[in-house]
Design a protein around this motif. Structure first.
Motif, PDB file in Angstrom:
ATOM      1  N   ILE A  70       7.229 -14.230  -3.155  1.00  0.00           N
ATOM      2  CA  ILE A  70       7.080 -15.624  -2.732  1.00  0.00           C
ATOM      3  C   ILE A  70       8.284 -16.078  -1.921  1.00  0.00           C
ATOM      4  O   ILE A  70       8.143 -16.684  -0.852  1.00  0.00           O
ATOM      5  CB  ILE A  70       6.872 -16.530  -3.972  1.00  0.00           C
ATOM      6  N   PHE A  71       9.495 -15.781  -2.402  1.00  0.00           N
ATOM      7  CA  PHE A  71      10.698 -16.192  -1.679  1.00  0.00           C
ATOM      8  C   PHE A  71      10.984 -15.295  -0.481  1.00  0.00           C
ATOM      9  O   PHE A  71      11.466 -15.764   0.556  1.00  0.00           O
ATOM     10  CB  PHE A  71      11.910 -16.207  -2.629  1.00  0.00           C
TER      11      PHE A  71
ATOM     12  N   ASN B 114      -5.325 -23.855   1.137  1.00  0.00           N
ATOM     13  CA  ASN B 114      -5.165 -22.500   1.670  1.00  0.00           C
ATOM     14  C   ASN B 114      -3.784 -21.982   1.269  1.00  0.00           C
ATOM     15  O   ASN B 114      -2.838 -21.977   2.046  1.00  0.00           O
ATOM     16  CB  ASN B 114      -5.311 -22.515   3.195  1.00  0.00           C
ATOM     17  N   ILE B 115      -3.692 -21.558  -0.002  1.00  0.00           N
ATOM     18  CA  ILE B 115      -2.428 -21.130  -0.586  1.00  0.00           C
ATOM     19  C   ILE B 115      -2.373 -19.601  -0.588  1.00  0.00           C
ATOM     20  O   ILE B 115      -3.346 -18.949  -0.961  1.00  0.00           O
ATOM     21  CB  ILE B 115      -2.298 -21.651  -2.035  1.00  0.00           C
ATOM     22  N   PRO B 116      -1.236 -19.007  -0.187  1.00  0.00           N
ATOM     23  CA  PRO B 116      -1.100 -17.545  -0.280  1.00  0.00           C
ATOM     24  C   PRO B 116      -1.397 -17.068  -1.697  1.00  0.00           C
ATOM     25  O   PRO B 116      -1.097 -17.752  -2.678  1.00  0.00           O
ATOM     26  CB  PRO B 116       0.363 -17.300   0.098  1.00  0.00           C
ATOM     27  N   LYS B 117      -1.952 -15.884  -1.788  1.00  0.00           N
ATOM     28  CA  LYS B 117      -2.476 -15.400  -3.068  1.00  0.00           C
ATOM     29  C   LYS B 117      -1.405 -15.263  -4.141  1.00  0.00           C
ATOM     30  O   LYS B 117      -1.650 -15.562  -5.310  1.00  0.00           O
ATOM     31  CB  LYS B 117      -3.215 -14.075  -2.846  1.00  0.00           C
TER      32      LYS B 117
ATOM     33  N   HIS C  82       6.478 -22.672   1.342  1.00  0.00           N
ATOM     34  CA  HIS C  82       6.244 -23.725   2.346  1.00  0.00           C
ATOM     35  C   HIS C  82       4.793 -24.193   2.350  1.00  0.00           C
ATOM     36  O   HIS C  82       4.498 -25.312   2.786  1.00  0.00           O
ATOM     37  CB  HIS C  82       6.617 -23.210   3.738  1.00  0.00           C
ATOM     38  N   ALA C  83       3.895 -23.349   1.865  1.00  0.00           N
ATOM     39  CA  ALA C  83       2.471 -23.703   1.853  1.00  0.00           C
ATOM     40  C   ALA C  83       2.168 -24.852   0.898  1.00  0.00           C
ATOM     41  O   ALA C  83       1.140 -25.519   1.025  1.00  0.00           O
ATOM     42  CB  ALA C  83       1.631 -22.484   1.483  1.00  0.00           C
TER      43      ALA C  83
END
Length: 282
Positions: free
Chosen positions: A191-192, A26-29, A198-199
């Motif tokens: 992202i930062f 479940n990674i952010p897009k 962290h994902a």
């Protein structure tokens, strides 16, 4: 032809493992897309060292803003496609995958007047066959997330036409290098800022294996695709791309146990026949 088949084969492998990696983590897009680009960065660095690259292109603001616009379209399309592919099977989405190609040929004909009537006619036939194959005539319903599919296919069409226009001014390898430089910086900021990195701690080891496979295969396929568009133009590269659907279904069946429906196979066979007719009369 060989480069097109290789590009389609690699893209099919990439699509399958891309789908698997969506399931495993479940990674952010934005982070998910960034992981895709890592292999592209490596390829871009190799290209810089093995061939001459004019870094002054980075100071050409008109050129850079053009590619930024293309990246916005690509990232928006990628965001929507991730949402769709998490919920649908590859075989369910396969009939829609050629919509952007068909729309591109039709748009190419009317905007640039650089496609034959046979190409446009075959494209329209593919659209009709696609619509007939996916409509549930018994219940008169369409698959889930249909609007999202249509939106990201239209965005893909815009990206195809913009890429061709861009390749009129730079080579395919220069485009690839500029593409990677711009998109990496565009992805790093959100992202930062949102601390999405962290994902990565929650991802399973199998995710990184799949990520590596689809990233390498997909980026090499993309580089070959740019070569085909740069060398032969949009129409020929698109028509050759139709031949890759069978490979995608085959890999989906072996790796995802995603058994295609009979109508998908029939659609594939008819599409291949139409492509060979196009080659014969071209």
């Amino acid at each position: 032809m060989i480069w097109s088949i290789l590009s389609n084969l690699l893209w099919s492998i990439s699509s399958v493992f891309w789908k698997k990696s969506l399931v495993w983590a479940n990674i952010p897009k934005m982070l998910f897309r960034f992981l895709w680009e890592l292999a592209g960065v490596v390829i871009a660095v190799i290209l810089i060292f093995v061939q001459w690259f004019d870094f002054h292109k980075l100071l050409d603001w008109k050129l850079m803003w053009s590619i930024v616009l293309i990246m916005v379209v690509i990232l928006t399309s990628d965001y929507l496609s991730q949402k769709v592919y998490k919920k649908e099977k590859l075989s369910t989405l396969m009939p829609y995958e050629n919509l952007n190609s068909v729309l591109s040929i039709i748009a190419w004909y009317f905007i640039f007047k650089d496609a034959s009537l046979i190409s446009v006619g075959i494209a329209i036939l593919v659209v009709v066959i696609t619509i007939v194959s996916v409509i549930d005539f018994k219940n008169l319903t369409l698959p889930k997330n249909m609007w999202l599919v249509l939106i990201y296919q239209v965005l893909n069409t815009i990206e195809i036409l913009m890429t061709w226009y861009f390749l009129k001014n730079v080579s395919n390898t220069d485009y690839f290098i500029l593409y990677e430089i711009v998109i990496i910086f565009m992805l790093l900021f959100p992202i930062f800022f949102n601390k999405e990195y962290h994902a990565l701690k929650t991802a399973k080891p199998v995710f990184y294996k799949d990520r590596f496979l689809w990233s390498i295969a997909g980026n090499i396929s993309f580089l070959l695709y740019l070569f085909l568009v740069w060398e032969f133009g949009v129409v020929v590269s698109i028509m050759l791309g139709f031949l890759g659907d069978g490979i995608t279904l085959l890999f989906g069946f072996f790796f995802l146990k995603d058994k295609p429906k009979k109508k998908d196979i029939i659609l594939l066979i008819i599409t291949w026949i139409l492509i060979w007719v196009w080659f014969y009369f071209k």
